[in-house]
Design an enzyme around this catalytic site. Structure first.
Site, PDB file in Angstrom:
ATOM      1  N   MET A   1      18.295 -28.974   2.394  1.00  0.00           N
ATOM      2  CA  MET A   1      17.142 -27.870   2.027  1.00  0.00           C
ATOM      3  C   MET A   1      16.338 -28.602   2.472  1.00  0.00           C
ATOM      4  SD  MET A   1      15.963 -24.978  -1.319  1.00  0.00           S
ATOM      5  CE  MET A   1      17.431 -25.985  -1.670  1.00  0.00           C
ATOM      6  N   PRO A   2      15.294 -28.625   3.587  1.00  0.00           N
ATOM      7  CA  PRO A   2      14.022 -28.975   3.866  1.00  0.00           C
ATOM      8  C   PRO A   2      13.305 -28.449   3.864  1.00  0.00           C
ATOM      9  CG  PRO A   2      14.950 -28.898   5.732  1.00  0.00           C
ATOM     10  CD  PRO A   2      15.767 -28.030   4.716  1.00  0.00           C
ATOM     11  N   ILE A   3      12.038 -28.940   3.095  1.00  0.00           N
ATOM     12  CA  ILE A   3      10.735 -28.564   2.389  1.00  0.00           C
ATOM     13  C   ILE A   3      10.035 -28.343   2.784  1.00  0.00           C
ATOM     14  CG2 ILE A   3      10.018 -27.439   0.112  1.00  0.00           C
ATOM     15  CD1 ILE A   3      12.211 -28.258  -1.136  1.00  0.00           C
TER      16      ILE A   3
END
Length: 66
Positions: A1-3
């Site tokens: 999950m990119p943040i």
């Protein structure tokens, strides 16, 4: 999950911030070949008096340019 965490000076409209969230989300998803739903983007707004460059706050710079 990119943040992604984005710091910006306070004062932009809700519409501008929404556009930023949408565009950054799309860019990250496309760049990483990740599902849009997996991308998280956070905006942190910093008051003009708490953001400085060259020893002057953004508020001071804005006031001196007025």
């Amino acid at each position: 999950m990119p943040i992604a965490m984005i710091h910006i000076a306070e004062g932009r409209s809700e519409e501008k911030k929404h556009a930023l969230l949408v565009n950054v989300t799309r860019a990250i998803a496309e760049s990483l070949d990740a599902p849009l739903e997996s991308v998280r983007v956070l905006i942190q707004e910093i008051p003009e008096r708490q953001w400085a460059a060259g020893g002057k706050t953004l508020a001071e710079r804005r006031h001196s340019n007025a």
